[in-house]
Design a protein around this motif. Structure first.
Motif, PDB file in Angstrom:
ATOM      1  N   GLU A 157      60.264  11.593  80.168  1.00 19.63           N
ATOM      2  CA  GLU A 157      61.094  10.391  80.277  1.00 19.63           C
ATOM      3  C   GLU A 157      60.302   9.219  80.869  1.00 19.63           C
ATOM      4  N   ALA A 158      59.429   9.549  81.832  1.00 18.16           N
ATOM      5  CA  ALA A 158      58.625   8.520  82.499  1.00 18.16           C
ATOM      6  C   ALA A 158      57.371   8.146  81.698  1.00 18.16           C
ATOM      7  N   GLY A 159      57.193   8.806  80.540  1.00 15.58           N
ATOM      8  CA  GLY A 159      56.029   8.511  79.711  1.00 15.58           C
ATOM      9  C   GLY A 159      54.729   9.077  80.250  1.00 15.58           C
ATOM     10  N   LYS A 160      54.844  10.096  81.142  1.00 13.72           N
ATOM     11  CA  LYS A 160      53.638  10.677  81.756  1.00 13.72           C
ATOM     12  C   LYS A 160      53.170  11.950  81.058  1.00 13.72           C
ATOM     13  N   ALA A 161      54.026  12.512  80.211  1.00 13.74           N
ATOM     14  CA  ALA A 161      53.682  13.763  79.541  1.00 13.74           C
ATOM     15  C   ALA A 161      54.520  13.930  78.291  1.00 13.74           C
ATOM     16  N   ARG A 162      54.155  14.934  77.493  1.00 20.55           N
ATOM     17  CA  ARG A 162      54.913  15.251  76.292  1.00 20.55           C
ATOM     18  C   ARG A 162      55.138  16.757  76.270  1.00 20.55           C
ATOM     19  N   ILE A 163      56.367  17.172  75.952  1.00 20.88           N
ATOM     20  CA  ILE A 163      56.678  18.606  75.886  1.00 20.88           C
ATOM     21  C   ILE A 163      56.230  19.148  74.529  1.00 20.88           C
ATOM     22  N   VAL A 164      55.403  20.204  74.567  1.00 22.23           N
ATOM     23  CA  VAL A 164      54.933  20.843  73.330  1.00 22.23           C
ATOM     24  C   VAL A 164      55.866  22.001  72.951  1.00 22.23           C
ATOM     25  N   LEU A 165      56.254  22.789  73.949  1.00 25.20           N
ATOM     26  CA  LEU A 165      57.114  23.940  73.689  1.00 25.20           C
ATOM     27  C   LEU A 165      57.758  24.433  74.976  1.00 25.20           C
ATOM     28  N   THR A 166      58.816  25.218  74.830  1.00 22.42           N
ATOM     29  CA  THR A 166      59.355  25.961  75.973  1.00 22.42           C
ATOM     30  C   THR A 166      59.107  27.438  75.682  1.00 22.42           C
ATOM     31  N   PHE A 167      58.742  28.173  76.714  1.00 16.83           N
ATOM     32  CA  PHE A 167      58.255  29.542  76.537  1.00 16.83           C
ATOM     33  C   PHE A 167      59.322  30.533  76.083  1.00 16.83           C
ATOM     34  N   GLY A 168      60.576  30.237  76.396  1.00 16.31           N
ATOM     35  CA  GLY A 168      61.654  31.125  75.958  1.00 16.31           C
ATOM     36  C   GLY A 168      61.784  31.208  74.448  1.00 16.31           C
ATOM     37  N   ASP A 169      61.244  30.195  73.741  1.00 17.55           N
ATOM     38  CA  ASP A 169      61.287  30.224  72.274  1.00 17.55           C
ATOM     39  C   ASP A 169      60.324  31.265  71.707  1.00 17.55           C
ATOM     40  N   TYR A 170      59.342  31.675  72.514  1.00 17.81           N
ATOM     41  CA  TYR A 170      58.329  32.635  72.060  1.00 17.81           C
ATOM     42  C   TYR A 170      58.465  33.989  72.752  1.00 17.81           C
ATOM     43  N   ILE A 171      58.915  33.957  74.005  1.00 17.93           N
ATOM     44  CA  ILE A 171      59.066  35.198  74.772  1.00 17.93           C
ATOM     45  C   ILE A 171      60.563  35.461  74.909  1.00 17.93           C
ATOM     46  N   LYS A 172      61.067  36.390  74.096  1.00 18.36           N
ATOM     47  CA  LYS A 172      62.516  36.587  74.008  1.00 18.36           C
ATOM     48  C   LYS A 172      63.036  37.648  74.966  1.00 18.36           C
ATOM     49  N   THR A 173      62.241  38.681  75.193  1.00 18.39           N
ATOM     50  CA  THR A 173      62.705  39.819  75.986  1.00 18.39           C
ATOM     51  C   THR A 173      61.985  39.825  77.321  1.00 18.39           C
ATOM     52  N   PHE A 174      62.709  39.452  78.356  1.00 18.06           N
ATOM     53  CA  PHE A 174      62.081  39.366  79.685  1.00 18.06           C
ATOM     54  C   PHE A 174      63.162  39.144  80.728  1.00 18.06           C
ATOM     55  N   HIS A 175      62.799  39.313  82.002  1.00 18.16           N
ATOM     56  CA  HIS A 175      63.664  38.887  83.107  1.00 18.16           C
ATOM     57  C   HIS A 175      62.887  37.823  83.874  1.00 18.16           C
ATOM     58  N   ALA A 176      63.205  36.553  83.583  1.00 14.78           N
ATOM     59  CA  ALA A 176      62.463  35.450  84.199  1.00 14.78           C
ATOM     60  C   ALA A 176      62.774  35.325  85.684  1.00 14.78           C
ATOM     61  N   ASN A 177      64.064  35.441  86.044  1.00 14.08           N
ATOM     62  CA  ASN A 177      64.473  35.318  87.455  1.00 14.08           C
ATOM     63  C   ASN A 177      65.115  36.614  87.922  1.00 14.08           C
ATOM     64  N   VAL A 178      64.607  37.111  89.029  1.00 17.51           N
ATOM     65  CA  VAL A 178      65.087  38.376  89.595  1.00 17.51           C
ATOM     66  C   VAL A 178      65.429  38.151  91.061  1.00 17.51           C
ATOM     67  N   LEU A 179      66.538  38.736  91.501  1.00 14.89           N
ATOM     68  CA  LEU A 179      66.920  38.634  92.913  1.00 14.89           C
ATOM     69  C   LEU A 179      66.412  39.856  93.666  1.00 14.89           C
ATOM     70  N   TYR A 180      65.726  39.596  94.770  1.00 15.08           N
ATOM     71  CA  TYR A 180      65.201  40.656  95.640  1.00 15.08           C
ATOM     72  C   TYR A 180      65.954  40.641  96.964  1.00 15.08           C
TER      73      TYR A 180
END
Length: 329
Positions: free
Chosen positions: A202-225
């Motif tokens: 939004e600030a014109g400082k970067a460009r998004i190429v991809l989000t990883f969830g589109d490629y990595i489908k099976t995972f637990h990204a956030n886990v509570l310990y």
């Protein structure tokens, strides 16, 4: 005659005094009924602002908890805090399941999200990198060694058939450090939270190429310990926290505008970035019951080996406890 006045006066004072004492005791009892929980967050995934949303919507007191939120710069710091007993619960990642095996006195008690939709890959606005195919041989900034950000880069490279080192992952520290390294050309791009990525774009400082969830489908990204001490001494508090957590997630679905506002304030993002990230990230990856997925646990086991975090990966059942969540078959 005269003798009764003072004693009646004292009697009334005594009633007034005992009355106020009973009120004080009642207040103390209700305050005591709220269990204090110190909850650590690894970095700023927007999903974790549900902790603040629960405070805002008074959901924690409703389940008998007084929840304090503490944000750490990365998972290693959260694990140190769990080890020191400075926090009772800590949010880490699937990759973090290695820490208890290496001596951190805590256990994974719930899988609160699935694909890593909260991580994006950003590049400078004028970068020639336009798609995933342009990443071969490039250097991408990640937070630390053995982190989730490092693993998603290696996993993406492996999936493209370039081997785990086909895209170079360079630990650079915080998102601010990553932006600096990207500006000076030390790295070609960086892995960052979706909220942060939208803000930078939004600030014109970067460009998004991809989000990883589109490629990595099976995972637990956030886990509570949870600390093993808490599991042993007050398992009810963990059950209450999870109950409140899923109530807060339902509240966020019902009031997305409030949820985005709290997320923006908590993580210092623009409201438009928080709203976009909430849609792209939180709702798409959040688990509604915290169940561990055996397929995702297998990916975690492979990841621990691939990142070199562990030479010998223990059996799946050693990695988590399903005492507090449903069992997924």
């Amino acid at each position: 005659g005269n003798m009764t006045t003072p004693s009646l006066f004292h009697h009334r004072r005594w009633i007034a005094f005992t009355g106020s004492l009973l009120i004080i005791l009642a207040i103390a009892a209700s305050a005591r009924a709220e269990t204090k929980l110190r909850v650590g967050k690894s970095g700023g995934p927007l999903l974790l602002t549900l902790v603040e949303l629960g405070q805002h919507a008074k959901i924690w007191p409703g389940v008998g908890l007084d929840v304090e939120s503490i944000e750490f710069a990365g998972e290693a710091k959260t694990m140190q805090a769990l080890t020191a007993g400075a926090i009772d619960l800590g949010f880490g990642s699937g990759i973090g399941m290695a820490f208890p095996l290496k001596g951190v006195p805590a256990t994974a008690v719930a899988a609160v999200s699935n694909p890593p939709n909260m991580l994006a890959l950003i590049v400078p606005p004028a970068s020639p990198i336009k798609s995933v195919d342009d990443l071969k041989g490039k250097t991408i900034g990640v937070s630390t060694v053995g982190s989730l950000t490092e693993w998603v880069v290696k996993e993406l490279s492996r999936q493209r058939g370039w081997g785990v080192g086909g895209i170079r992952a360079l630990p650079v520290g915080t998102p601010t450090d990553a932006m600096a390294a990207m500006t000076t050309g030390q790295i070609d791009g960086s892995v960052t939270g979706v909220g942060n990525a939208f803000t930078a774009q939004e600030a014109g400082k970067a460009r998004i190429v991809l989000t990883f969830g589109d490629y990595i489908k099976t995972f637990h990204a956030n886990v509570l310990y949870a600390t093993n001490t808490l599991i042993a001494q007050n398992p009810q508090a963990i059950a209450a926290f999870l109950k409140g957590w899923f109530q807060t997630l339902a509240y966020a679905h019902a009031h997305p505008d409030v949820a985005a506002q709290v997320a923006a304030e908590t993580e210092h993002l623009s409201l438009t970035a928080a709203t976009a990230a909430y849609d792209k990230e939180v709702f798409s990856m959040a688990s509604t019951n915290g169940a561990f997925d055996p397929a995702a646990i297998e990916v975690v086991r492979r990841a621990l080996k691939e990142t070199g975090v562990m030479q010998d990966v223990p059996p799946a059942e050693k990695l988590y406890s399903s005492q507090f969540v449903p069992v997924k078959n």
